[in-house]
Design an enzyme around this catalytic site. Sequence first.
Site, PDB file in Angstrom:
ATOM      1  N   SER A 254       0.746  -1.014  -0.035  1.00  0.00           N
ATOM      2  CA  SER A 254      -0.154   0.052   0.139  1.00  0.00           C
ATOM      3  C   SER A 254       0.945   1.418  -0.205  1.00  0.00           C
ATOM      4  CB  SER A 254      -0.837   0.076   1.363  1.00  0.00           C
ATOM      5  OG  SER A 254       0.113  -0.012   2.349  1.00  0.00           O
ATOM      6  N   LYS A 255       0.313   2.280  -0.399  1.00  0.00           N
ATOM      7  CA  LYS A 255       0.894   3.385  -0.659  1.00  0.00           C
ATOM      8  C   LYS A 255       1.542   4.016   0.659  1.00  0.00           C
ATOM      9  CE  LYS A 255      -2.192   6.125  -2.896  1.00  0.00           C
ATOM     10  NZ  LYS A 255      -2.768   6.701  -4.136  1.00  0.00           N
ATOM     11  N   ARG A 256       0.629   3.800   1.830  1.00  0.00           N
ATOM     12  CA  ARG A 256       0.967   4.183   3.121  1.00  0.00           C
ATOM     13  C   ARG A 256       2.426   3.639   3.585  1.00  0.00           C
ATOM     14  NH1 ARG A 256      -2.104   2.106   6.173  1.00  0.00           N
ATOM     15  NH2 ARG A 256      -3.341   1.160   4.698  1.00  0.00           N
ATOM     16  N   LEU A 258       4.603   2.067   1.456  1.00  0.00           N
ATOM     17  CA  LEU A 258       5.617   1.873   0.401  1.00  0.00           C
ATOM     18  C   LEU A 258       5.421   2.648  -0.814  1.00  0.00           C
ATOM     19  CD1 LEU A 258       7.533  -0.969   0.247  1.00  0.00           C
ATOM     20  CD2 LEU A 258       6.089  -1.292  -1.573  1.00  0.00           C
TER      21      LEU A 258
END
Length: 509
Positions: A254-256, A258
């Site tokens: 997930s963006k959060r 990585l």
Amino acid sequence: MPPVTRIAPSPTGDPHVGTAYIGLFNFVLARRSGGSFILRIEDTDRERYNPESEARILEVFDWLGLTPDQGPASGGPHGPYRQSERLHLYREAVDRLLAEGKAYRAFETAAELTAMREEQRRLGKDPGYDGRARGMPREESDRRAAAGEPFVVRLATPDEGATSFKDELRGDITIENSQIRDPVILKSDGYPTYHLAVVVDDHAMGVTHVMRAEEWITSTPIHVLLHQALGYPLPLFIHMPLLRNPDKNKSKISKRKLDTSVDSYRAQGIVPEALLNFLANMGWSMPDGREFFSLKEMTENFDYHRISLGGPVFDLRKLRYFNARYIKELIDLEDLAGRVAPLFRAKGWDWPDEDYLLDVVDLLRPRCETLLDFEEGAAYFFDDDFEYSEEALRKVEAGQSHLEDLEREISMLDFFDYDSMDELLHGYVQRQGVNIGKVMQPMRSALTGAASAPGVTEIATIIGKRRVLDRIGRALQSITAALPDDNPQRELEERRAQEAQAKQGGQQQ
Ligand code: GLU
């Protein structure tokens, strides 16, 4: 029949590494057996639609070398390849399902649906659409639709029994039909839902292998029921393991947690070959177990039965390790120089000829892990006015006498090349009987302005005799001019000089 595969990204934001990952596997599956790889833009979610995203996705596939055989850029026999341009096909499918009583219009308002769910919660039932509009007489449904009342279309799914499908990697997967609650297939804005669009398109485009991420397994029974309702044969289903964050829980990337943007890796100087090779090793391996291989080699050896399901971890260190190997060894020098050149030019650097650039890139590559590393510390090859670091000045100062000697010796060299320079430097070190570092460190600092850089002889050979001499001269000047004021040695020397002058002055008077 040669396989037809597809990658079906939704243009909602940054091109995602997960899309590149699934795209890669679809590409090699199709190309392995002379099939066709389709890129289809799934832009039916108008709320999340991002107009720049599509071009960026296409660009990323191009950059990776996963050029689709069919897609919005190149066209193809089953176009258009953007779902927003295929609405008539979904309408036709919906009309057919409505006419055959396999789907129905539902007119409930959002408030009614909320009340329905609250009631279900109160009674301890599973929340989900209860099929209340299923029995609406066709005339009433047509009349209300004709009057402009908003509606969605739902697929009528069986209440009893179960739906099964075979996942090529997992075997049979079965879900109770009671879990499938008449899903919406056409939204009130007239756009199809993902489920309908994907089934209509996979069929219309002749897709034989639906290879996608594991997260779509739960949607597949709906797709199976839709294929059946529309009378379409089923494709093969292959659900790839999800990429995981390198955290304790190994959660889905997930963006959060990585950086998931392919563009961002590209901007960090990751090369496409390394990203592909890294992704290829996620859940798949070469028959001979080797870690480094090209897209072509992967294609030649690809067999989806070798995909393993353990959640592969997206480990950035590993990506950098792959990248470093490509930069240091695996990419051809000319090719590498062609990629580094625009970065150098963007800094305003220029070079006399192609060989000069090749020499610089060849010399720097063992020290680089990403393309960006080439710009760091390379300024001295292109800019004669580089600054000297404090550490470099200290080294120059410590080796001042050697630099003065070498300046003289080099200026007398008739023929200046790698061998003559190497001989000169080593001969000098031997004659002086000093540790080699005592000579090389000041030279390196004089030539580059830095304390750490590649080999002195190599640098000198690239920049040439004139610039070597200019730089030694400039370095020697700099130690008197530019040493920091708090340098005790320099202060001491200055004080002595002043005292000596004062004394002399006093004597003269
Ligand atoms: N549009 C879906 C996505 O964004 C495609 C899923 C599928 O391959 O069916 O991942």
